[in-house]
Design a protein around this motif. Structure first.
Motif: not given
Length: 269
Positions: A260-269
């Motif tokens: 979930t943290k990785i996916l959130k990071g990808s969305i934010n970038t």
């Protein structure tokens, strides 16, 4: 020292830094009153450690208490007939330990402000036993700490905050994700290691005898390690394995959180 003077000193030391150990001093004065529920607190920890120490045998032994905090265990060991040196890197903890020593008038224990990486520590003589309670999870490099301890004692008693999840019976270490504790720098946590991890390190350093307690309900492991024989090593290990379902769910939960943290990071970038 009269009761009123002791009470005032306890209060003033608390204002500088909150007491960690609960001592019962003259007149029933308690340094940290209230019921203890955490497995890391001194009274609960003493209930677990004391029976082991009775088997080890402390009378006339010379003991090094590393990370002695405010000296509760050093004083208890001295009461059991040992000669004890307690050391800690926190000056406020040592100040309180020296105060308690004065109040109790205990001549068999000494306390010193000392860094285990210092020349002063390296110059210490050999001890019969080293006590290392609540330390391993509070140092950034536990391997070098264990190495330093092995230079000064052939029997070491460890107690530390072990893993709350995962394979305790494998040599596993987990770096805690929390940041530095600004209110208590030396209380900052780093690595949580399985008892098997600590045992593997000690085997590399020549220790061949072990007695271990790993009870997940306590969340803190106990490991007695020796280069030399002691009756404590004849005791049966107390290893309570985790429920397999709980272990699986623990790993799955952490995996989902990480993804979930990785996916959130990808969305934010």
């Amino acid at each position: 020292m009269e009761k009123e003077e002791i009470q005032e000193k306890v209060k003033n030391l608390h204002l500088i830094q909150a007491w960690n150990h609960n001592f019962i001093l003259k007149g029933g004065i308690e340094t940290r009153p209230g019921e203890q529920t955490s497995h890391g607190k001194n009274l609960i920890k003493w209930q677990r450690i004391h029976p082991i120490l009775e088997v080890v045998g402390l009378k006339n032994k010379i003991i090094l208490d590393v990370g002695c905090n405010e000296g509760f265990f050093s004083i208890k060991l001295a009461d059991m007939g040992a000669k004890v040196l307690g050391i800690d890197i926190d000056e406020h903890r040592i100040e309180k330990a020296l105060f308690v020593k004065e109040v109790l008038n205990n001549s068999k224990v000494d306390f010193s402000l000392m860094d285990i990486y210092s020349e002063e520590f390296s110059a210490l003589k050999k001890f019969d036993i080293c006590l290392c309670l609540g330390v391993l999870h509070r140092v950034p490099d536990p391997y070098s700490v264990i190495l330093k301890l092995t230079e000064h004692a052939d029997i070491i008693i460890f107690e530390w905050k072990a893993l709350k999840f995962g394979p305790h019976d494998e040599p596993f270490a987990y770096y805690t994700p929390g940041g530095y504790n600004d209110a208590d720098y030396y209380g900052t946590q780093y690595w949580m290691m399985s008892f098997t991890c600590v045992e593997a390190i000690l085997k590399r350093l020549g220790y061949m005898h072990f007695y271990k307690i790993d009870d997940p309900s306590f969340r803190r492991a106990i490991l007695v390690a020796g280069r030399v024989y002691n009756p404590v090593f004849d005791l049966p290990d107390i290893i309570l394995h985790r429920n397999r379902l709980k272990t699986f769910l623990s790993h799955t939960k952490r995996y989902i959180i990480s993804v979930t943290k990785i996916l959130k990071g990808s969305i934010n970038t």
